[in-house]
Motif scaffolding. Structure first.
Motif, PDB file in Angstrom:
ATOM      1  N   GLU A  78       0.851  -1.183   0.000  1.00 52.19           N
ATOM      2  CA  GLU A  78       0.000   0.000   0.000  1.00 52.19           C
ATOM      3  C   GLU A  78       0.892   1.240   0.000  1.00 52.19           C
ATOM      4  N   THR A  79       0.579   2.195  -0.860  1.00 50.74           N
ATOM      5  CA  THR A  79       1.394   3.399  -0.903  1.00 50.74           C
ATOM      6  C   THR A  79       0.547   4.628  -1.159  1.00 50.74           C
ATOM      7  N   ALA A  80       1.002   5.730  -0.609  1.00 53.56           N
ATOM      8  CA  ALA A  80       0.417   7.036  -0.887  1.00 53.56           C
ATOM      9  C   ALA A  80       1.582   8.008  -1.064  1.00 53.56           C
ATOM     10  N   LEU A  81       1.736   8.514  -2.279  1.00 55.22           N
ATOM     11  CA  LEU A  81       2.856   9.395  -2.601  1.00 55.22           C
ATOM     12  C   LEU A  81       2.350  10.691  -3.216  1.00 55.22           C
ATOM     13  N   GLU A  82       3.181  11.713  -3.194  1.00 50.41           N
ATOM     14  CA  GLU A  82       2.843  12.987  -3.818  1.00 50.41           C
ATOM     15  C   GLU A  82       4.109  13.601  -4.390  1.00 50.41           C
ATOM     16  N   LEU A  84       5.029  13.840  -7.604  1.00 50.92           N
ATOM     17  CA  LEU A  84       5.579  13.124  -8.759  1.00 50.92           C
ATOM     18  C   LEU A  84       4.969  13.632 -10.054  1.00 50.92           C
ATOM     19  N   GLU A  85       5.637  13.345 -11.160  1.00 52.07           N
ATOM     20  CA  GLU A  85       5.129  13.726 -12.472  1.00 52.07           C
ATOM     21  C   GLU A  85       3.927  12.851 -12.834  1.00 52.07           C
ATOM     22  N   PRO A  86       2.869  13.444 -13.395  1.00 55.22           N
ATOM     23  CA  PRO A  86       1.692  12.651 -13.769  1.00 55.22           C
ATOM     24  C   PRO A  86       2.026  11.558 -14.779  1.00 55.22           C
ATOM     25  N   GLY A  87       1.272  10.481 -14.730  1.00 59.86           N
ATOM     26  CA  GLY A  87       1.448   9.373 -15.665  1.00 59.86           C
ATOM     27  C   GLY A  87       1.923   8.112 -14.971  1.00 59.86           C
ATOM     28  N   TYR A  88       2.243   7.100 -15.775  1.00 59.73           N
ATOM     29  CA  TYR A  88       2.703   5.820 -15.245  1.00 59.73           C
ATOM     30  C   TYR A  88       4.211   5.842 -14.980  1.00 59.73           C
ATOM     31  N   HIS A  89       4.607   5.148 -13.913  1.00 56.67           N
ATOM     32  CA  HIS A  89       6.019   5.064 -13.528  1.00 56.67           C
ATOM     33  C   HIS A  89       6.367   3.628 -13.175  1.00 56.67           C
ATOM     34  N   GLY A  90       7.547   3.204 -13.601  1.00 58.15           N
ATOM     35  CA  GLY A  90       8.056   1.931 -13.124  1.00 58.15           C
ATOM     36  C   GLY A  90       8.221   1.979 -11.612  1.00 58.15           C
ATOM     37  N   PHE A  91       7.912   0.866 -10.948  1.00 52.82           N
ATOM     38  CA  PHE A  91       7.859   0.845  -9.487  1.00 52.82           C
ATOM     39  C   PHE A  91       8.364  -0.514  -9.038  1.00 52.82           C
ATOM     40  N   MET A 129       6.840  -4.803  -9.256  1.00 49.78           N
ATOM     41  CA  MET A 129       5.506  -4.458  -8.770  1.00 49.78           C
ATOM     42  C   MET A 129       4.726  -3.797  -9.908  1.00 49.78           C
ATOM     43  N   PRO A 130       3.403  -3.800  -9.849  1.00 52.92           N
ATOM     44  CA  PRO A 130       2.621  -3.125 -10.889  1.00 52.92           C
ATOM     45  C   PRO A 130       3.016  -1.658 -10.986  1.00 52.92           C
ATOM     46  N   PRO A 131       2.922  -1.073 -12.195  1.00 58.60           N
ATOM     47  CA  PRO A 131       3.304   0.335 -12.363  1.00 58.60           C
ATOM     48  C   PRO A 131       2.514   1.254 -11.432  1.00 58.60           C
ATOM     49  N   LEU A 132       3.146   2.344 -11.080  1.00 60.37           N
ATOM     50  CA  LEU A 132       2.520   3.358 -10.235  1.00 60.37           C
ATOM     51  C   LEU A 132       1.904   4.422 -11.137  1.00 60.37           C
ATOM     52  N   TYR A 133       0.604   4.697 -10.957  1.00 59.51           N
ATOM     53  CA  TYR A 133      -0.044   5.753 -11.735  1.00 59.51           C
ATOM     54  C   TYR A 133      -0.178   7.010 -10.883  1.00 59.51           C
ATOM     55  N   VAL A 134       0.331   8.112 -11.414  1.00 58.94           N
ATOM     56  CA  VAL A 134       0.281   9.398 -10.721  1.00 58.94           C
ATOM     57  C   VAL A 134      -0.755  10.289 -11.406  1.00 58.94           C
ATOM     58  N   LYS A 135      -1.653  10.845 -10.620  1.00 61.18           N
ATOM     59  CA  LYS A 135      -2.703  11.713 -11.160  1.00 61.18           C
ATOM     60  C   LYS A 135      -2.139  13.085 -11.531  1.00 61.18           C
ATOM     61  N   GLY A 138      -0.250  15.144  -9.086  1.00 63.97           N
ATOM     62  CA  GLY A 138       1.025  14.640  -8.591  1.00 63.97           C
ATOM     63  C   GLY A 138       0.927  13.614  -7.485  1.00 63.97           C
ATOM     64  N   THR A 139      -0.290  13.157  -7.163  1.00 65.28           N
ATOM     65  CA  THR A 139      -0.462  12.179  -6.094  1.00 65.28           C
ATOM     66  C   THR A 139      -0.742  10.793  -6.661  1.00 65.28           C
ATOM     67  N   ALA A 140      -0.404   9.807  -5.880  1.00 65.04           N
ATOM     68  CA  ALA A 140      -0.642   8.409  -6.276  1.00 65.04           C
ATOM     69  C   ALA A 140      -1.037   7.606  -5.052  1.00 65.04           C
ATOM     70  N   LYS A 141      -2.117   6.850  -5.168  1.00 68.37           N
ATOM     71  CA  LYS A 141      -2.519   5.895  -4.136  1.00 68.37           C
ATOM     72  C   LYS A 141      -2.674   4.536  -4.791  1.00 68.37           C
ATOM     73  N   TYR A 142      -2.265   3.504  -4.071  1.00 69.05           N
ATOM     74  CA  TYR A 142      -2.053   2.238  -4.771  1.00 69.05           C
ATOM     75  C   TYR A 142      -2.077   1.103  -3.756  1.00 69.05           C
TER      76      TYR A 142
END
Length: 210
Positions: A78-82, A84-91, A129-135, A138-142
């Motif tokens: 479980e992650t909550a990040l902020e 970051l650049e919008p879009g998908y990121h390798g994680f 891990m599955p890619p991280l999607y950033v809205k 700039g936030t991402a919850k996963y």
């Protein structure tokens, strides 16, 4: 005592008895409802993480936390990040617990490659891990549940979590495409999934660690 009095007295007694029973039933129902409410409010369904990583960018700013918790034979991430650049990121989980932003070969390269104790190609790494999607904000919850790594490995192996700059293709380049003049994925793709530079890093530690 006349006939009417004989008739009214039993009716009054029956009414009083019914009223008392109804009040008792009502009080019991209220008590049960109160008990259920108390139990519901007092129940915490969240499970404390067993392993965590505080993720920071190249400037040392904390972006959030990645939590790992065992669930049966799997690990819940479980992650909550902020920030970051919008879009998908390798994680990924990487093989070294070292997050040096000023490393000679580039930010966070000291974390080494993906955690890969069985020497597989990318998409089969234990640390994939599955890619991280950033809205857009700039936030991402996963949340993800995986069985390719264990809590014991995360505790003992001295690892790191990396957020990459680019999307991760998981080395999925069909033969009809060409890479460096050759069909199919090249060596870099098979190794990293072309996820690019490392934008953020967090050292994996036991959640009990201070």
């Amino acid at each position: 005592m006349n006939y009417k009095q004989k008739l009214i007295l039993p009716m009054c007694a029956a009414f009083l008895l019914y009223g008392c029973n109804s009040a008792d039933d009502s009080n019991e129902a209220d008590n049960n409802a109160e008990d259920m409410t108390t139990v519901g409010q007092g129940t915490d369904t969240e499970v404390d993480p067993q392993v965590k990583a505080e993720v920071k960018d190249v400037e040392g700013k904390t972006l959030g936390t990645v939590n790992f918790t065992a669930e049966e034979n799997s690990v819940v991430i479980e992650t909550a990040l902020e920030g970051l650049e919008p879009g998908y990121h390798g994680f990924h989980v990487h093989e070294n617990a070292a997050c040096e932003a000023d490393a000679k070969d580039g930010p966070f390269t000291t974390a080494g490659g993906h955690f890969n104790p069985t020497d597989e190609t990318h998409s089969k790494h234990a640390g994939d891990m599955p890619p991280l999607y950033v809205k857009e904000d700039g936030t991402a919850k996963y949340t993800a549940t995986l069985d390719n790594m264990t809590i014991d490995q995360l505790k003992k192996e001295e690892l790191a979590v990396i957020v990459h700059a680019n999307p991760d293709n998981f080395a999925n380049i069909p033969d009809r495409y060409e890479a460096n003049g050759e069909k199919g994925p090249d060596a870099d793709t098979l190794k990293t999934g072309d996820a690019g530079d490392r934008q953020a890093c967090g050292i994996v530690v036991s959640a009990e660690a201070k």
